[in-house]
Write a protein that holds these residues in place. Sequence first.
Motif, PDB file in Angstrom:
ATOM      1  N   CYS A   1      31.289  47.547  61.386  1.00  0.00           N
ATOM      2  CA  CYS A   1      29.887  47.956  61.309  1.00  0.00           C
ATOM      3  C   CYS A   1      29.213  47.853  62.678  1.00  0.00           C
ATOM      4  CB  CYS A   1      29.156  47.085  60.290  1.00  0.00           C
ATOM      5  SG  CYS A   1      27.500  47.678  59.916  1.00  0.00           S
ATOM      6  N   ASN A   2      28.477  48.884  63.020  1.00  0.00           N
ATOM      7  CA  ASN A   2      27.755  48.932  64.291  1.00  0.00           C
ATOM      8  C   ASN A   2      26.253  48.997  64.056  1.00  0.00           C
ATOM      9  OD1 ASN A   2      27.836  48.940  67.134  1.00  0.00           O
ATOM     10  ND2 ASN A   2      27.493  51.147  67.195  1.00  0.00           N
ATOM     11  N   ASN A   3      25.813  48.406  62.940  1.00  0.00           N
ATOM     12  CA  ASN A   3      24.421  48.470  62.538  1.00  0.00           C
ATOM     13  C   ASN A   3      23.992  47.101  62.023  1.00  0.00           C
ATOM     14  OD1 ASN A   3      22.246  48.918  60.314  1.00  0.00           O
ATOM     15  ND2 ASN A   3      22.171  50.800  61.520  1.00  0.00           N
ATOM     16  N   LEU A   4      22.881  46.590  62.509  1.00  0.00           N
ATOM     17  CA  LEU A   4      22.433  45.247  62.147  1.00  0.00           C
ATOM     18  C   LEU A   4      22.054  45.158  60.681  1.00  0.00           C
ATOM     19  CD1 LEU A   4      21.636  42.364  62.875  1.00  0.00           C
ATOM     20  CD2 LEU A   4      19.421  43.239  63.647  1.00  0.00           C
ATOM     21  N   PHE A   5      21.399  46.176  60.154  1.00  0.00           N
ATOM     22  CA  PHE A   5      20.959  46.117  58.757  1.00  0.00           C
ATOM     23  C   PHE A   5      22.153  46.020  57.815  1.00  0.00           C
ATOM     24  CE2 PHE A   5      20.012  48.319  54.751  1.00  0.00           C
ATOM     25  CZ  PHE A   5      18.980  47.543  54.290  1.00  0.00           C
ATOM     26  N   PHE A   6      23.154  46.854  58.028  1.00  0.00           N
ATOM     27  CA  PHE A   6      24.317  46.816  57.144  1.00  0.00           C
ATOM     28  C   PHE A   6      25.169  45.575  57.409  1.00  0.00           C
ATOM     29  CE2 PHE A   6      23.182  51.332  56.952  1.00  0.00           C
ATOM     30  CZ  PHE A   6      23.159  51.502  55.579  1.00  0.00           C
ATOM     31  N   SER A   7      25.104  45.044  58.620  1.00  0.00           N
ATOM     32  CA  SER A   7      25.762  43.755  58.875  1.00  0.00           C
ATOM     33  C   SER A   7      25.115  42.669  58.029  1.00  0.00           C
ATOM     34  CB  SER A   7      25.671  43.400  60.360  1.00  0.00           C
ATOM     35  OG  SER A   7      26.387  44.312  61.158  1.00  0.00           O
ATOM     36  N   TYR A   8      23.786  42.724  57.922  1.00  0.00           N
ATOM     37  CA  TYR A   8      23.091  41.757  57.074  1.00  0.00           C
ATOM     38  C   TYR A   8      23.509  41.910  55.615  1.00  0.00           C
ATOM     39  CZ  TYR A   8      19.373  39.697  54.291  1.00  0.00           C
ATOM     40  OH  TYR A   8      18.682  38.980  53.355  1.00  0.00           O
ATOM     41  N   VAL A   9      23.633  43.144  55.155  1.00  0.00           N
ATOM     42  CA  VAL A   9      24.061  43.376  53.769  1.00  0.00           C
ATOM     43  C   VAL A   9      25.450  42.787  53.537  1.00  0.00           C
ATOM     44  CG1 VAL A   9      24.639  45.155  52.078  1.00  0.00           C
ATOM     45  CG2 VAL A   9      22.619  45.427  53.522  1.00  0.00           C
ATOM     46  N   VAL A  10      26.354  43.003  54.479  1.00  0.00           N
ATOM     47  CA  VAL A  10      27.713  42.478  54.349  1.00  0.00           C
ATOM     48  C   VAL A  10      27.705  40.948  54.352  1.00  0.00           C
ATOM     49  CG1 VAL A  10      29.970  42.350  55.454  1.00  0.00           C
ATOM     50  CG2 VAL A  10      28.781  44.536  55.333  1.00  0.00           C
TER      51      VAL A  10
END
Length: 620
Positions: free
Chosen positions: A139-148
Motif C-alpha cells: 500500500c502506498n496510501n496512508l488512509f488504506f494503511s490505516y484501514v489495514v
Amino acid sequence: MSQYLLETVWLVPCYALLGGVLALPWSPGIIRKTGPRPAGYVNLVMTFLAFLHSAIAFLATWNHPAKEVFIPWLSTAGLNLTINLELSAINVGALMVITGLNFLAQIYAVGYMEMDWGWGRFYSLLGLFEAGLCALALCNNLFFSYVVLEILTLGTYLLVGLWFSQPLVVTGARDAFLTKRVGDLFLLMGVLGLWTLAGTWDYKDLAIWAQTAQVDPTIITLVCLALIAGPMGKCAQFPLHLWLDEAMEGPVPSTILRNSVVVASGAWVLIKLQPVFSLSPIASSAMVAIGVVTAIGGSLIAIAQIDIKRCLSYSVSAYMGLVFIAVGTQQDEAALLLVLTHALSTALLVMSTGGIVWNSVTQDVTQLGGLWSRRPISGLAFIVGTLGLIGFPPLGSFWALVKLADGLWGTHPWLVGIIIAVNVFTAFSLTREFGLIFGGKPKQMSERSPEAIWLMVLPMMVLFGFVLHLPLVLESLSLLPSWATLNKDVALLFIWSSIFGCSISAVIYLGNIIPKPVRLPFQGLQNLLAYDFYTPKLYKMTIIFGVAQLSKLADMVDRFVVDGIVNFVGLFSLLGGEGLKYSNNGQTQFYAFTVLLGVSVLGAWVTWPFWGVQFMDLVF
C-alpha cells in the motif's frame, strides 16, 4: 513469465485471503468427518504459492524502477479514494519475508497444534494476518494503511483469544485489543488532520508536499504526534507496550508472526511518513525519546522476567525502540535493515522456545534447566537467534546496528551510547535465558523434555540456515554496508559490548560461582524490573481508575436522573389513573366537563406568555 508475475504481484494478499476463506468450513460444527487438518493444508498451499509468486516478482523488479498500480475504490462528494499500490524491490522483498515466515510458522503449527480442534479458526486468522501484512507492504496510501492496521488489530484480538475458554486468554485478548485501539484512535486523528494540510494521503505525494510545505509549526507537530501514536501501539512502545506481554497467552505459532513482522507494521508506516516527520523537530525528538525509554526499559525488564515468553516479548519492544530511534533521526535505511534482521532472528528464537512450551509442564525458566543434552537442535537455534539479534559479527543485526550508530556518531553521539547499552542488556538477557533453560543440570520439570517433533524442527532449521546466511544474501544484493566505509571504532564497540554482555551473563547463569536463583542486590530494584516499572499498577491508579469512576458517575446519572424522570412520569400517570378510577361516576356530561377542563388548562398554559404580556401592559 516473471514480468507477468511482477505486474500481478498485487494479487499476493489474495492468496492468503483465499486460503483463510477456504479454511472456514472446517471450523467446529461445519465439517467434522475429515477432521480439522485440511484447513491447515489448504493454507499451506496458498501461502507457498504466495511466497513463490513474490520470489519470482522480486527477481523481476530488482534494479528496476518502482511501478504504481491504481485501483479506484470510491468517488463521492469530491472525495476520490483510490487504492495506490507500489511495486518496488523493497515492497516485494517485504512480501517475501512475510509469506516466507508465515509459511514456516504454518508448518510449525501443524506440529504444535496437532491435537487442537481449532485449526479452522487458527489458519483462517493466520491467512487474515498474512493478507493484511502483504497489503500493508504494497500500500502506498496512508488512509488504506490505516484501514489495514485496523484489520491487524482485529486479527490480534481474535488470534490471542483463540482458546477463549481460558480466562487469562480472554483477558489478554481484551487488553491487547483495547491498548492498540488507544493508539489507533490518535492515528485516525492524525490521518484526517494530515489530509486537511496536504490534501493527499499518497506517500509519494506527501514526500513531495513536505519538501515545500509552509505549515503552522504547532499544527504540524500535533498532527505528527498523533501519527506517531498509532505505530507506538503496533510496535509495543512505552506506554502502550503492555499488550505484547498480554498477547503471549495466544498460541506460539501465531507469536512467531506477531513478534517478528506484525510488531514491525507500525515501523513500516513510520518509515513511509519520514518526510512528514521532518517538518516537526519536536515530533522527531519525541519519537527518539519514546524509542530510548522503551529500548532501555524493555531490555532491563527482560532481565528480571521468569516467564519464557515474556523474556522475549520485552526484548522485542526494546528492539522496536531502536527502530524508533532510527526513524526519528532520519536513518531510514538502517531502520529497514533493523526490521529485517529482527524479524528473522526473533522468529528463530520463538521457534526454539516454542518447542519447550509445547511439551514442558511449566514456562518458568527458573524451573527448567539442563535441556542442552536433550534439545541440542533447539539450543543451537537459540544461540544463532541470539547472535543474530545482537551486534555480533558477521550476522545481520551487527551490520544494522553499526550502520545506525555510524550515522549517529557525528551528530548524536549520546544515542550511540544508548544503543550500545541496549546491546549489552539484550546480550545479557538472552544469554541469561539460554543459561536458565539449557544450562546446568536437569530439574524435575525438565527431566522428561525431549526434542520437538520434526514438523517443528524442520522450519526452525530452515530459518536457522537463513539467519546464518543472511549477510551473504544481503552482500549478493549489494545491501550490506561496506566495511571500508564503516566507522571501525563503532564496530569494535559493538563487538566488545556483545562479548561483555554474553560473558557476564554466562559467568552468572552458566557457572557455579554465584548461587541460584540469582537476584539483584536490592529487592526494590528486583521488583521494579520484574513488575515492569509498576506500569500495570500505574495504569490501574490513573486510566483504569478514571474510567471506572466515570462509568460509576454515568451509571448514577442513568439510574437516578434519566431513569428517575421516566419512572416519575410513569408513577404520576399510574397514580393519576388510579385517582380518576375512583372519581368517575359514569355520567357523560362529567366526562365532557373533565375533558373541557383539561383542554382549558392546557390552552392557558400554552398561551400564558401572550396573556402575561397583555396583563402587564394593562397594569402599567
